[in-house]
Design a protein around this motif. Structure first.
Motif, mmCIF file in Angstrom:
data_model
loop_
_atom_site.group_PDB
_atom_site.id
_atom_site.type_symbol
_atom_site.label_atom_id
_atom_site.label_comp_id
_atom_site.label_asym_id
_atom_site.label_seq_id
_atom_site.Cartn_x
_atom_site.Cartn_y
_atom_site.Cartn_z
ATOM 1 N N PRO A 22 20.057 -42.725 54.508
ATOM 2 C CA PRO A 22 19.854 -42.555 53.070
ATOM 3 C C PRO A 22 18.407 -42.857 52.674
ATOM 4 O O PRO A 22 17.825 -43.844 53.122
ATOM 5 N N LEU B 151 24.871 -45.984 50.159
ATOM 6 C CA LEU B 151 25.428 -44.819 49.478
ATOM 7 C C LEU B 151 26.543 -45.228 48.507
ATOM 8 O O LEU B 151 26.670 -44.680 47.419
ATOM 9 N N ASP B 152 27.335 -46.212 48.922
ATOM 10 C CA ASP B 152 28.424 -46.701 48.083
ATOM 11 C C ASP B 152 27.871 -47.285 46.776
ATOM 12 O O ASP B 152 28.404 -47.026 45.688
ATOM 13 N N ALA B 155 26.734 -44.590 44.488
ATOM 14 C CA ALA B 155 27.793 -43.743 43.931
ATOM 15 C C ALA B 155 28.507 -44.397 42.753
ATOM 16 O O ALA B 155 29.300 -43.757 42.064
ATOM 17 N N THR B 160 31.650 -38.430 41.900
ATOM 18 C CA THR B 160 31.456 -38.235 43.329
ATOM 19 C C THR B 160 32.474 -37.199 43.803
ATOM 20 O O THR B 160 33.652 -37.281 43.462
ATOM 21 N N SER B 161 32.015 -36.242 44.595
ATOM 22 C CA SER B 161 32.954 -35.249 45.129
ATOM 23 C C SER B 161 33.707 -35.841 46.312
ATOM 24 O O SER B 161 33.323 -36.858 46.876
ATOM 25 N N THR B 163 33.877 -34.658 49.279
ATOM 26 C CA THR B 163 32.998 -34.619 50.464
ATOM 27 C C THR B 163 32.058 -35.815 50.491
ATOM 28 O O THR B 163 31.871 -36.458 51.524
ATOM 29 N N GLU B 164 31.442 -36.112 49.356
ATOM 30 C CA GLU B 164 30.547 -37.266 49.293
ATOM 31 C C GLU B 164 31.314 -38.562 49.544
ATOM 32 O O GLU B 164 30.861 -39.446 50.274
ATOM 33 N N ARG B 167 31.982 -39.005 53.175
ATOM 34 C CA ARG B 167 30.766 -39.379 53.917
ATOM 35 C C ARG B 167 30.498 -40.880 53.781
ATOM 36 O O ARG B 167 30.162 -41.563 54.754
ATOM 37 N N ILE B 168 30.654 -41.382 52.546
ATOM 38 C CA ILE B 168 30.437 -42.815 52.322
ATOM 39 C C ILE B 168 31.391 -43.642 53.172
ATOM 40 O O ILE B 168 30.993 -44.592 53.847
#
Lengths: 286, 286
Positions: A22, B151-152, B155, B160-161, B163-164, B167-168
């Motif tokens: 990231p 990333l968490d 977000a 958040t989608s 997919t995202e 990933r997280i």
């Protein structure tokens, strides 16, 4: 020395730049790595390598890993819960730019990645990787640097003897310097006897480093050092000048420098750059 | 499973107890290690080992190292600058007992010591140590868990989608579960093809784990879980039930459980405890 500094600076930046992670984390890691100044530990590592070996490519991953760990320790040290510093070397500290949570995680990431870097170095044999990781984790973990940081905190605002003070410094700063010398010489091909003598050398070098740090806090030029001087006095911290007087501290430092150089002779490294580095550590003005 | 839990609990305590380090640091490290509950990661590691190998002694240092890293991540996660939690599993968090500075350093020490532990395991070959350290540092560092934590954080409070979200979770919790399965099977002697199939298995297992976490935050019993339920709602956090509805989340979880079990068959591990563990992860109530 300038050559080593450049090599390590470029190596640090490029190994972080190419990480697929990231962006905010990468920027936070890079920020503190770029802010690094003297690269004393990598320079010491390369000098120890060159006292015994030829082509220093094998030493690069250890030198980078060592500097990453040094950097992580500064990022965590500067946090509000620790030393609460807003500036380091005249630049805002990591948490002042990226926030505390990111600074904590960037420190964690720098630490963890340093082991990944050594484990993945294609120039090293497995046995070498294991020896380096053993030695680096010991030097930077609870038996080494982190242990010293805890003792240092506990020693604040209370009377500390010279013996206690030296134990704290050996752990807090000495162990990483010891890793620098050990890993460089080990990869350069030093013998077991030479490594043992170098062990004494690094012990004295660590103490020289710390005594000079304490002396500079009394006599130093805050412009050159990029930080306030006199902070030890304010913090009510035990230092060599306080325990021995300024002249006594200088005398102690010179005595250790003599011992360090004797150890270098025993390690067959009297001809090497480590000799000049001993004086550099002892006489540095920042 | 109970046997593995005991083995790991005793191993964790005894390896920390015998460390010659400052007492306050040792107590802080032990406190959070003792507070650990389900030991899911070590249990998973041992189960993966036993699907292929006989005597699990070789897997103990990896299981301990993994749990130490999981523990460090919780200690840092609970800090005021991060999640600011006062309690974990009904006990005060590390920094509430030992103070923030010590909690930060105890986390650093747990992380660093986990690599030292693997590097010094006399039962492992150098090539095995290097493979384990490569894999553990990758899974827990910026490319893995720490990357996921960043990333968490980013977000939070934004849309958040799916997919995202996945990933997280794959980074934040999945990577350590993946290490558990990979390292256990690797040390147990799984083939390259089996390891590849297990890679798929752990991917789905990580997602199952997270979906069930999200579901329990809606339907769980806070007594059993030792923490407040409904916190995701309050935090305005993206979750599977929010994105898919509760029934949709359960359906997704069951679909992943089916895929996980198919992967296990491909990995010749359909007879193993990993099969039951998949159901356990999927249906756990705390």
């Amino acid at each position: 020395m300038e050559e080593s500094k450049e090599l390590i600076h470029d190596g640090l930046i490029s190994c972080l730049e190419k990480l697929d992670i990231p962006d905010n984390l990468k920027q936070a890691m890079l920020y503190s790595v770029k802010a690094g100044g003297k690269r004393l530990r990598p320079v010491l590592l390369f000098s120890a390598f060159e006292a015994y070996g030829e082509d220093n490519k094998k030493a690069i991953s250890s030198a980078i890993a060592l500097e990453l760990i040094h950097t992580y320790s500064l990022v965590h040290d500067d946090l509000p819960a620790m030393d609460n510093d807003d500036y380091r070397r005249g630049k805002l500290t990591n948490h002042k730019v990226f926030g505390e949570a990111t600074a904590i995680l960037a420190g964690d990431a720098l630490l963890t990645y340093s082991f990944e870097l050594i484990a993945n170095d294609p120039l090293l044999q497995d046995a070498e990787k294991v020896e380096l990781i053993k030695s680096l984790s010991r030097a930077s973990g609870p038996k080494g640097m982190v242990g010293g940081q805890i003792l240092d905190m506990e020693a604040e605002n209370k009377a500390t003897s010279l013996t206690e003070l030296e134990r704290i410094h050996v752990l807090k700063t000495g162990e990483l310097l010891q890793f620098a010398v050990y890993s460089g010489a080990y990869l350069g091909g030093a013998s077991t006897t030479e490594l043992a003598a170098l062990n004494d050398f690094s012990y004295y070098l660590g103490l020289i480093f710390q005594i000079q740090d304490d002396i500079l806090d009394v006599t130093g030029d805050s412009q050159k050092m990029g930080k306030q001087v006199g902070s030890d006095e304010g913090n009510n911290k035990s230092t060599y000048p306080k325990l021995l007087g300024l002249d006594g501290a200088i005398e102690q430092k010179n005595m250790y420098a003599k011992k360090a150089k004797e150890a270098l002779k025993e390690a067959n490294a009297a001809h090497s750059n480590l000799m000049a580095l001993t004086d550099h550590f002892s006489n540095r003005d920042h």
